[in-house]
Motif scaffolding. Structure first.
Motif, PDB file in Angstrom:
ATOM      1  N   ILE A  31       0.502  -1.177  -0.371  1.00  0.00           N
ATOM      2  CA  ILE A  31      -0.186   0.179  -0.095  1.00  0.00           C
ATOM      3  C   ILE A  31       0.560   1.448   0.196  1.00  0.00           C
ATOM      4  N   ILE A  32       0.431   2.703  -0.765  1.00  0.00           N
ATOM      5  CA  ILE A  32       1.109   3.627  -0.340  1.00  0.00           C
ATOM      6  C   ILE A  32      -0.367   4.326   0.094  1.00  0.00           C
ATOM      7  N   LYS A  33       0.297   5.524   0.612  1.00  0.00           N
ATOM      8  CA  LYS A  33      -0.303   6.165   1.716  1.00  0.00           C
ATOM      9  C   LYS A  33       0.177   6.939   2.159  1.00  0.00           C
ATOM     10  N   GLN A  34      -0.742   8.857   1.507  1.00  0.00           N
ATOM     11  CA  GLN A  34      -0.290   9.622   2.190  1.00  0.00           C
ATOM     12  C   GLN A  34      -0.487  10.491   3.316  1.00  0.00           C
ATOM     13  N   ILE A 146       8.088  10.657  10.174  1.00  0.00           N
ATOM     14  CA  ILE A 146       7.102  11.107   8.728  1.00  0.00           C
ATOM     15  C   ILE A 146       6.315  12.047   9.229  1.00  0.00           C
ATOM     16  N   LYS A 147       6.381  13.700   8.189  1.00  0.00           N
ATOM     17  CA  LYS A 147       6.053  14.829   8.175  1.00  0.00           C
ATOM     18  C   LYS A 147       4.459  14.239   8.028  1.00  0.00           C
ATOM     19  N   PRO A 148       3.702  15.762   7.932  1.00  0.00           N
ATOM     20  CA  PRO A 148       1.986  15.683   7.298  1.00  0.00           C
ATOM     21  C   PRO A 148       2.788  15.714   5.707  1.00  0.00           C
ATOM     22  N   GLN A 170       7.721  13.756   0.692  1.00  0.00           N
ATOM     23  CA  GLN A 170       6.623  14.709  -0.044  1.00  0.00           C
ATOM     24  C   GLN A 170       6.976  14.982  -2.126  1.00  0.00           C
ATOM     25  N   LYS A 171       8.282  15.544  -0.921  1.00  0.00           N
ATOM     26  CA  LYS A 171       8.953  16.612  -2.815  1.00  0.00           C
ATOM     27  C   LYS A 171       9.374  15.489  -3.643  1.00  0.00           C
ATOM     28  N   TYR A 172       9.656  13.615  -3.463  1.00  0.00           N
ATOM     29  CA  TYR A 172       9.811  13.127  -4.553  1.00  0.00           C
ATOM     30  C   TYR A 172       8.553  11.815  -4.940  1.00  0.00           C
ATOM     31  N   TYR A 178      -0.955   8.756  -6.503  1.00  0.00           N
ATOM     32  CA  TYR A 178       0.017   7.737  -5.356  1.00  0.00           C
ATOM     33  C   TYR A 178      -0.719   8.357  -4.391  1.00  0.00           C
ATOM     34  N   ASN A 179      -1.616   9.375  -3.991  1.00  0.00           N
ATOM     35  CA  ASN A 179      -2.253   9.383  -2.285  1.00  0.00           C
ATOM     36  C   ASN A 179      -2.691   8.314  -1.370  1.00  0.00           C
ATOM     37  N   SER A 180      -3.723   7.575  -2.285  1.00  0.00           N
ATOM     38  CA  SER A 180      -3.751   5.781  -2.046  1.00  0.00           C
ATOM     39  C   SER A 180      -3.983   5.053  -2.760  1.00  0.00           C
TER      40      SER A 180
END
Length: 555
Positions: A31-34, A146-148, A170-172, A178-180
């Motif tokens: 999973i990818i989760k922002q 992990i930052k917001p 986030q910068k990458y 890719y948010n979820s």
């Protein structure tokens, strides 16, 4: 079914930016989760928000235990009855790129840490991570990195209940797609991931009792008995320790202190060093010796899924301000049961904590163990008898940090005392509890404070259960002394009958003749004839002793 280009995209970022290499064949889901601000843990800031909510298709990547009582019947007591603890591997290069040396990897490239998984919202979501009493400390530190708006990547190992965890800043990642993300690549239905018992943890039992409480009341009201009963019911035998305070008891005994110890000197080869005369050579070294509080505190910090208790008998017989010292500040607890404030640790205590808590990280203690607090799984219960002479007063600030539970003089089950009888004269006996209650009425009429009245266990239960001879002796020797020399010392003429109390020995003689008539107004309670019982029990022999009790009492 294979992973899409999204896996390759994440793989390329990890390799290029974080120098971490992964292989697609190692995983069967990811999973990818922002993460939003509410999903992040901010270092040194206490927050009830500690989990990461997982919904929809992403839930398929994690196991959880279904509870009918909680999910269908909304029984909140079952909320964390079972929690699955899954292993998550975190990588040195990934973490060091974000914050160097924040997590201590030592000589390892990968650390396997623990993350909790459990259901919420009627089963419509699961939550990852249990900050209190759940996740390993290094995993919580991983989350602090992990930052917001950063991305959390969790990749499930092929056919294993094991995950690799990564952070991508986030910068990458700039694309919103890719948010979820969730992808599952299960080759066939024969690919089974087994959940074994080592992956399941039982959450710490939550107690409904205050963390700090004092049982107080008159002598013999069963304070210690009640405290001990509750300790046995709520703690395992290795989870509670008992200490008795006294006037010479100090901080070093209770918390801990640096103390000298002899140490035998040895040579470079490990042989015992001796002088020219063959005497063993020694030197003096200093070591930190923990007291009962520090021993229990270390256990509580090492085992956050267990509750620990310190029992203090006679808490007001010592100078509590001196005994607790700076620990006094830690007695203020927040809603979760942890100390509201921390205190700074001394150098010797820091070194002791480093030795005892090696490999355990706790953000409140600090990386160098420069701070100290009481965790929510450590309880301190005490007894206090304010009627005793020579006790130390508790100041208001100290008392405010404790819950007081009063044990009344008649707080008992009357049936438990029906058979406790003693000799009142040569041929008659009466019930101890009836006698005690009538005596308390007389003391109350003399304005004797309630905390100096006679509790049902003024005579210990072990004595009450003995034969009538032993019980009568104890009542005469212990009760009369308490009345004559302590509680009624200033009221002898008002309590005792004229001509029967000129000396203590005179009072004892009159008690042997008639225990009901030693008072100004004879006690009127139910009495029984001993001789009539002897006729019924000619073979028991015990009543033989009862007939001769007056002689036995004076032996």
């Amino acid at each position: 079914m294979a992973f899409t280009e999204k896996f390759d995209y994440i793989k390329s970022i990890l390799e290029k930016e974080y120098k971490v290499k992964i292989k697609e064949d190692d995983y069967d889901a990811f999973i990818i989760k922002q993460l939003s601000e509410s999903n992040c843990i901010v270092k040194d800031i206490q927050s009830n928000q500690s989990h990461i909510a997982i919904t929809g298709a992403q839930m398929e990547v994690f196991p959880y235990i279904y509870s009918k009582k909680y999910i269908e019947e909304n029984d909140n007591k079952m909320k964390n009855y079972f929690v699955i603890k899954v292993p998550v591997n975190i990588y040195r290069n990934n973490c060091e790129k974000i914050s160097e040396n924040y997590i201590e990897f030592k000589d390892q490239e990968v650390l396997q840490e623990d993350m909790c998984v459990y259901p919420r919202s009627g089963g419509s979501q699961i939550q990852l991570s249990l900050k209190r009493n759940g996740d390993s400390q290094n995993f919580l530190k991983f989350r602090e990195l992990i930052k917001p708006n950063d991305y959390l990547i969790l990749m499930k190992k092929q056919n294993l209940l094991e995950y690799d965890g990564f952070i991508i800043e986030q910068k990458y990642i700039t694309e919103k797609k890719y948010n979820s993300v969730v992808e599952i690549d299960r080759v066939s239905d024969k690919n089974i991931t087994f959940v074994t018992k080592k992956n399941i943890i039982y959450e710490r039992k939550l107690l409904s009792f205050p963390h700090q409480r004092i049982f107080f009341g008159a002598p013999g009201t069963g304070k210690s008995f009640e405290l001990n009963r509750q300790a046995v019911e709520n703690f395992e035998i290795d989870e509670y320790e008992r200490v008795t305070f006294h006037p010479n008891y100090m901080y070093g005994h209770f918390v801990g202190a640096f103390k000298p110890f002899p140490r035998i000197l040895k040579t470079a080869n490990g042989d015992i060093k001796k002088d020219a005369d063959g005497n063993i050579q020694e030197t003096i070294v200093y070591e930190y010796v923990p007291g009962i509080l520090m021993k229990q505190l270390i256990k509580a910090l090492k085992n956050p899924n267990k509750n620990y208790l310190i029992i203090i008998e006679e808490i007001n017989r010592a100078n509590v301000a001196a005994v607790f010292g700076d620990i006094f500040q830690l007695l203020d607890r927040n809603i979760e049961g942890n100390s509201e404030y921390d205190i700074a640790t001394s150098r010797e205590l820091q070194e002791y904590l480093k030795k005892e808590l090696t490999g355990i990280y706790n953000e409140r203690l600090g990386k160098d163990f420069s701070r100290l607090y009481l965790p929510s799984n450590l309880y301190i219960w005490a007894t206090m008898n304010s009627a005793d002479q020579g006790v130390m007063p508790l100041d208001t600030a100290f008392k405010r940090r404790w819950e007081f539970e009063y044990q009344g003089v008649d707080n008992l089950n009357e049936q438990d005392f029906e058979n406790y009888e003693f000799k009142i004269n040569h041929s008659q006996k009466c019930n101890w509890n009836d006698y005690r209650k009538e005596l308390n009425k007389r003391l109350s009429n003399l304005n004797i404070p309630e905390d100096k009245l006679i509790g049902p266990y003024f005579i210990s239960k072990s004595i009450l259960k003995k034969n009538i001879v032993e019980l009568t002796k104890t009542i005469r020797n212990k009760l009369l002394m308490y009345l004559y020399e302590d509680v009624a010392k200033a009221f002898r003429s008002s309590l005792f009958a004229e001509g029967k109390y000129s000396t203590y020995s005179k009072l004892c003689e009159e008690f042997d003749k008639d225990a009901l008539s030693i008072f100004r107004n004879k006690i009127e309670i139910e009495i029984k004839e001993i001789i009539s019982e002897k006729l019924k029990n000619t073979n028991e022999g015990e009543n033989e002793k009862e007939i001769n009790v007056a002689e036995d009492l004076n032996k």
